[in-house]
Design a protein around this motif. Structure first.
Motif, PDB file in Angstrom:
ATOM      1  N   ALA A 143       0.855  -1.209   0.000  1.00  0.00           N
ATOM      2  CA  ALA A 143       0.000   0.000   0.000  1.00  0.00           C
ATOM      3  C   ALA A 143       0.883   1.249   0.000  1.00  0.00           C
ATOM      4  O   ALA A 143       0.591   2.233  -0.691  1.00  0.00           O
ATOM      5  CB  ALA A 143      -0.919  -0.012   1.226  1.00  0.00           C
ATOM      6  N   GLU A 199       2.292   1.746  -3.503  1.00  0.00           N
ATOM      7  CA  GLU A 199       1.340   2.326  -4.454  1.00  0.00           C
ATOM      8  C   GLU A 199       1.221   3.839  -4.264  1.00  0.00           C
ATOM      9  O   GLU A 199       1.012   4.591  -5.215  1.00  0.00           O
ATOM     10  CB  GLU A 199      -0.035   1.655  -4.305  1.00  0.00           C
ATOM     11  CG  GLU A 199      -0.029   0.245  -4.872  1.00  0.00           C
ATOM     12  CD  GLU A 199      -1.200  -0.609  -4.386  1.00  0.00           C
ATOM     13  OE1 GLU A 199      -2.278  -0.058  -4.097  1.00  0.00           O
ATOM     14  OE2 GLU A 199      -1.010  -1.839  -4.297  1.00  0.00           O
ATOM     15  N   TYR A 207      -8.163  -5.898   4.696  1.00  0.00           N
ATOM     16  CA  TYR A 207      -7.928  -4.563   4.132  1.00  0.00           C
ATOM     17  C   TYR A 207      -7.346  -4.674   2.720  1.00  0.00           C
ATOM     18  O   TYR A 207      -7.750  -3.954   1.801  1.00  0.00           O
ATOM     19  CB  TYR A 207      -6.977  -3.808   5.066  1.00  0.00           C
ATOM     20  CG  TYR A 207      -6.441  -2.510   4.518  1.00  0.00           C
ATOM     21  CD1 TYR A 207      -7.268  -1.407   4.353  1.00  0.00           C
ATOM     22  CD2 TYR A 207      -5.097  -2.375   4.169  1.00  0.00           C
ATOM     23  CE1 TYR A 207      -6.774  -0.203   3.848  1.00  0.00           C
ATOM     24  CE2 TYR A 207      -4.587  -1.188   3.667  1.00  0.00           C
ATOM     25  CZ  TYR A 207      -5.440  -0.109   3.507  1.00  0.00           C
ATOM     26  OH  TYR A 207      -4.946   1.064   3.003  1.00  0.00           O
ATOM     27  N   GLN A 208      -6.409  -5.606   2.539  1.00  0.00           N
ATOM     28  CA  GLN A 208      -5.761  -5.764   1.240  1.00  0.00           C
ATOM     29  C   GLN A 208      -6.782  -6.145   0.160  1.00  0.00           C
ATOM     30  O   GLN A 208      -6.752  -5.634  -0.953  1.00  0.00           O
ATOM     31  CB  GLN A 208      -4.658  -6.842   1.344  1.00  0.00           C
ATOM     32  CG  GLN A 208      -3.814  -7.019   0.098  1.00  0.00           C
ATOM     33  CD  GLN A 208      -2.795  -5.893  -0.094  1.00  0.00           C
ATOM     34  OE1 GLN A 208      -2.846  -4.868   0.603  1.00  0.00           O
ATOM     35  NE2 GLN A 208      -1.899  -6.048  -1.036  1.00  0.00           N
ATOM     36  N   ARG A 226     -10.073  -5.608   0.239  1.00  0.00           N
ATOM     37  CA  ARG A 226     -10.991  -4.461   0.021  1.00  0.00           C
ATOM     38  C   ARG A 226     -10.320  -3.381  -0.805  1.00  0.00           C
ATOM     39  O   ARG A 226     -10.902  -2.786  -1.702  1.00  0.00           O
ATOM     40  CB  ARG A 226     -11.399  -3.842   1.365  1.00  0.00           C
ATOM     41  CG  ARG A 226     -12.542  -4.543   2.068  1.00  0.00           C
ATOM     42  CD  ARG A 226     -13.176  -3.644   3.111  1.00  0.00           C
ATOM     43  NE  ARG A 226     -12.235  -2.910   3.948  1.00  0.00           N
ATOM     44  CZ  ARG A 226     -11.680  -3.366   5.057  1.00  0.00           C
ATOM     45  NH1 ARG A 226     -11.955  -4.582   5.478  1.00  0.00           N
ATOM     46  NH2 ARG A 226     -10.853  -2.621   5.763  1.00  0.00           N
ATOM     47  N   ARG A 227      -9.057  -3.119  -0.489  1.00  0.00           N
ATOM     48  CA  ARG A 227      -8.280  -2.079  -1.173  1.00  0.00           C
ATOM     49  C   ARG A 227      -8.169  -2.399  -2.666  1.00  0.00           C
ATOM     50  O   ARG A 227      -8.279  -1.528  -3.513  1.00  0.00           O
ATOM     51  CB  ARG A 227      -6.873  -2.082  -0.559  1.00  0.00           C
ATOM     52  CG  ARG A 227      -6.211  -0.750  -0.394  1.00  0.00           C
ATOM     53  CD  ARG A 227      -4.982  -0.887   0.493  1.00  0.00           C
ATOM     54  NE  ARG A 227      -3.969  -1.786  -0.035  1.00  0.00           N
ATOM     55  CZ  ARG A 227      -3.184  -1.530  -1.069  1.00  0.00           C
ATOM     56  NH1 ARG A 227      -3.254  -0.384  -1.685  1.00  0.00           N
ATOM     57  NH2 ARG A 227      -2.298  -2.420  -1.488  1.00  0.00           N
ATOM     58  N   LYS A 246     -11.482  -1.895  -4.466  1.00  0.00           N
ATOM     59  CA  LYS A 246     -11.756  -0.457  -4.583  1.00  0.00           C
ATOM     60  C   LYS A 246     -10.905   0.149  -5.709  1.00  0.00           C
ATOM     61  O   LYS A 246     -11.371   0.995  -6.474  1.00  0.00           O
ATOM     62  CB  LYS A 246     -11.455   0.236  -3.249  1.00  0.00           C
ATOM     63  CG  LYS A 246     -11.769   1.719  -3.272  1.00  0.00           C
ATOM     64  CD  LYS A 246     -11.701   2.341  -1.893  1.00  0.00           C
ATOM     65  CE  LYS A 246     -12.076   3.819  -1.929  1.00  0.00           C
ATOM     66  NZ  LYS A 246     -11.269   4.633  -2.834  1.00  0.00           N
ATOM     67  N   ARG A 247      -9.670  -0.350  -5.824  1.00  0.00           N
ATOM     68  CA  ARG A 247      -8.783   0.179  -6.868  1.00  0.00           C
ATOM     69  C   ARG A 247      -9.352  -0.142  -8.261  1.00  0.00           C
ATOM     70  O   ARG A 247      -9.240   0.653  -9.190  1.00  0.00           O
ATOM     71  CB  ARG A 247      -7.396  -0.449  -6.697  1.00  0.00           C
ATOM     72  CG  ARG A 247      -6.274   0.428  -7.229  1.00  0.00           C
ATOM     73  CD  ARG A 247      -4.936  -0.069  -6.750  1.00  0.00           C
ATOM     74  NE  ARG A 247      -3.860   0.620  -7.454  1.00  0.00           N
ATOM     75  CZ  ARG A 247      -2.678   0.104  -7.717  1.00  0.00           C
ATOM     76  NH1 ARG A 247      -2.401  -1.126  -7.322  1.00  0.00           N
ATOM     77  NH2 ARG A 247      -1.760   0.797  -8.350  1.00  0.00           N
ATOM     78  N   ASP A 295     -12.253   2.338  -8.702  1.00  0.00           N
ATOM     79  CA  ASP A 295     -11.727   3.705  -8.901  1.00  0.00           C
ATOM     80  C   ASP A 295     -11.138   3.865 -10.307  1.00  0.00           C
ATOM     81  O   ASP A 295     -11.371   4.854 -10.986  1.00  0.00           O
ATOM     82  CB  ASP A 295     -10.617   4.020  -7.878  1.00  0.00           C
ATOM     83  CG  ASP A 295     -11.181   4.165  -6.472  1.00  0.00           C
ATOM     84  OD1 ASP A 295     -12.417   4.170  -6.337  1.00  0.00           O
ATOM     85  OD2 ASP A 295     -10.381   4.263  -5.513  1.00  0.00           O
TER      86      ASP A 295
END
Ligand code: NAD
Ligand code: UGA
Length: 467
Positions: A242, A245, A312-313, A315-316, A319-320, A323
């Motif tokens: 994260a 990135e 979290y990874q 979900r992230r 989301k990416r 987005d």
């Protein structure tokens, strides 16, 4: 003197019991090994004439072919196999409890207890009982209490802990050449003699310096600790991905640099869309529950964070995807390549792909799935379990299972690589690009494909751990 083992029974013909005891049979032709299970379909598959064994695992069929019918048997006759064995592996499932005390973190020991009670009820002679399942610390004590309270006169039971460290996809290699075999026993003369008997079995192919004998509780805890520390490495590298990135650092370069330190080592530092599999999360939560029960809240919180980072990874990553696809994927077709929790297995338990697809479904995307090994029925069952409120018919309106990667990519806006199957490297990416909507995106959740090569074709590529 150590009792001589001539007949082994393994209760549980799953991912661990099947391969582990099949390898024992191959390496110890003088020992009769019978693997039993209550699940008649599973046993029928192990016994199928064309060796259509119930687990996809490279090299497994060759092993079964060598020993089945010689000194390796698969059966539903649990009692018969218990009765004749000198040593019994308990290799049943120990999932996370879904209800009652400790729901969501403690291990469900119901299957271990039922198997133990069965041994106590059936055994007419002394047995060595070996915990092969991953269990909380001090489970051996409960097993002994149950066995002693229900045993017949002149039957003695010695309990050993012998946790399994194989990883799926490499199970046969791991079993043929294990880093170590761990055997825990009570440090009494009888406990040590039982331990010696099991050492003698493994010594048929494992160098004795790699067979570690320790106390029972250390052995049980070491298994949970080993999985927790492996998962912790992945969560650590994923946490760093994260930062990569956001800063322009490259996670592969960071992993390489860290892993070059011989104290750290290069393995298990591959950033990903999140770890899956039946055990990492379950075993860490088990450790969390143990720590909480021992009134060690800081220790519990420390390990819980490894699981939270993994959530979290995932979900992230989804989301990416949203987005990048201009903040909406509603009605867009997304090709998800890979459904298994890692390559070279058909196992989907806790696969990150399931979470990603569920996220895409809730964004009302259309999802095409392709996996080279996972049965379609398994994919539908997993998606149904992940969305219990939705009917299978409504899931099928949004999701299609495809027969090839190219078919999955047809008319899609984006390709998401969820499992690191090698065959995804050989996809005809030019052909895939031709049939996708433009701009065509690739999201590599496994650091698998050559991003520059794909960019040259025209793809817009997003990779874990790169800006
Ligand atoms: P699994 O679900 O594939 O297999 C367990 C089998 O036990 C099932 O076929 C079930 O029908 C059978 N069973 C349950 N109760 C029984 C009973 N009373 N009598 C007869 N059969 C019974 O599970 P698995 O993946 O093989 O895992 C088994 C244990 O090994 C777990 O504790 C797990 O944590 C541990 N483990 C798993 C792996 C892995 O890679 N899967 C690796 C190391 C350790
Ligand atoms: C893991 C352990 O590696 C075994 O030692 C252990 O016996 C087993 O759990 C168990 O107790 O069940 P397994 O889950 O089969 O084995 O597979 P791993 O290779 O450990 O991979 C687990 C997950 O981590 C996969 O989703 C994999 O893709 C992911 N992973 C692994 C990464 O994301 N990065 C890595 O660097 C390594």
């Amino acid at each position: 003197m150590a009792p001589k083992v001539t007949k082994i029974c393994c209760i549980g013909a799953g991912y661990v019991g099947g391969p582990t005891c099949a390898v024992i049979a191959v390496k110890c032709p003088h020992i009769k090994v019978t693997i039993v299970d209550l699940n008649a379909d599973r046993i029928a598959a192990w016994n199928s004439p064309d060796f259509a064994v119930p687990i996809y695992e490279p090299g497994l069929v060759d092993v079964v072919r060598k020993a089945r019918g010689r000194n390796l048997f698969f059966s539903t006759d649990v009692d018969g196999a218990i009765e004749e064995a000198d040593l019994i592996f308990v290799s049943v499932n120990t999932p996370t409890k879904k209800s009652g005390v400790g729901a969501g973190s403690a291990a469900d020991l119901n299957y271990v207890e039922l198997a133990t009670r069965r041994i106590a009820n059936v055994a007419n002679s002394s047995k060595i009982v070996v915990e092969k399942s991953t269990v909380p610390c001090r489970t051996a004590e409960s097993m002994r209490t149950i066995l002693e309270a229900n045993s017949k006169p002149n039957c003695r039971f010695d309990i050993l802990s012998n946790p399994e460290f194989l990883a799926e996809g490499t199970a046969i290699n791991d079993l043929f050449s294990p880093d170590r075999v761990l055997i825990g026993s009570l440090q009494t003369p009888e406990g040590k003699a039982a331990s010696d008997a099991l050492v003698e079995v493994y010594a048929n192919w494992v160098p004795t310096k790699q067979i570690l004998t320790v106390g029972l509780w250390s052995s049980e805890l070491s298994k949970l600790a080993a999985n927790a520390m492996l998962a912790q490495r992945i969560s650590s590298i994923n946490a760093l991905s994260a930062i990569c990135e956001a800063t322009g650092a490259n996670i592969d370069e960071v992993s390489h640099a860290i892993g070059y330190d011989s104290r750290v080592g290069p393995k298990f530092l591959k950033a990903s869309v999140g770890f899956g599999g039946s055990c990492f999360q379950k075993d860490i939560l088990n450790l969390v529950y143990l720590s909480e029960s021992l009134h060690l809240p800081e220790v519990a919180a420390y390990w819980r964070q490894v699981v939270e980072m993994n959530e979290y990874q995932k979900r992230r990553f989804s989301k990416r995807v949203v987005d990048t696809l201009f903040n909406t994927i509603t009605g867009k077709k997304i090709a998800v390549l890979g459904f298994a929790f890692k390559a070279d297995t058909g196992d989907t338990r806790e696969s990150a792909a399931i979470t990603l697809i569920k996220d895409f479904q809730s964004e009302r995307a259309l999802v095409n799935i392709y996996d080279p090994q996972v049965a379609h029925s398994q994919i539908w069952a997993d998606l149904q379990e992940a969305s219990p409120q939705a009917s299978l018919d409504s899931i099928k309106k949004q999701v299609t299972i495809c027969g090839s990667a190219l078919e999955a990519c047809k008319d899609a806006e984006a390709v998401v690589i969820a499992t690191e199957w090698k065959e995804f490297l050989d996809i005809d990416w030019e052909e895939a690009y031709k049939h996708m909507n433009k701009p065509a995106f690739v999201f590599d959740g496994r650091l698998l494909v050559d991003a520059d090569k794909l960019r040259k074709i025209g793809f817009k590529v997003t990779t874990i751990g790169r800006a």
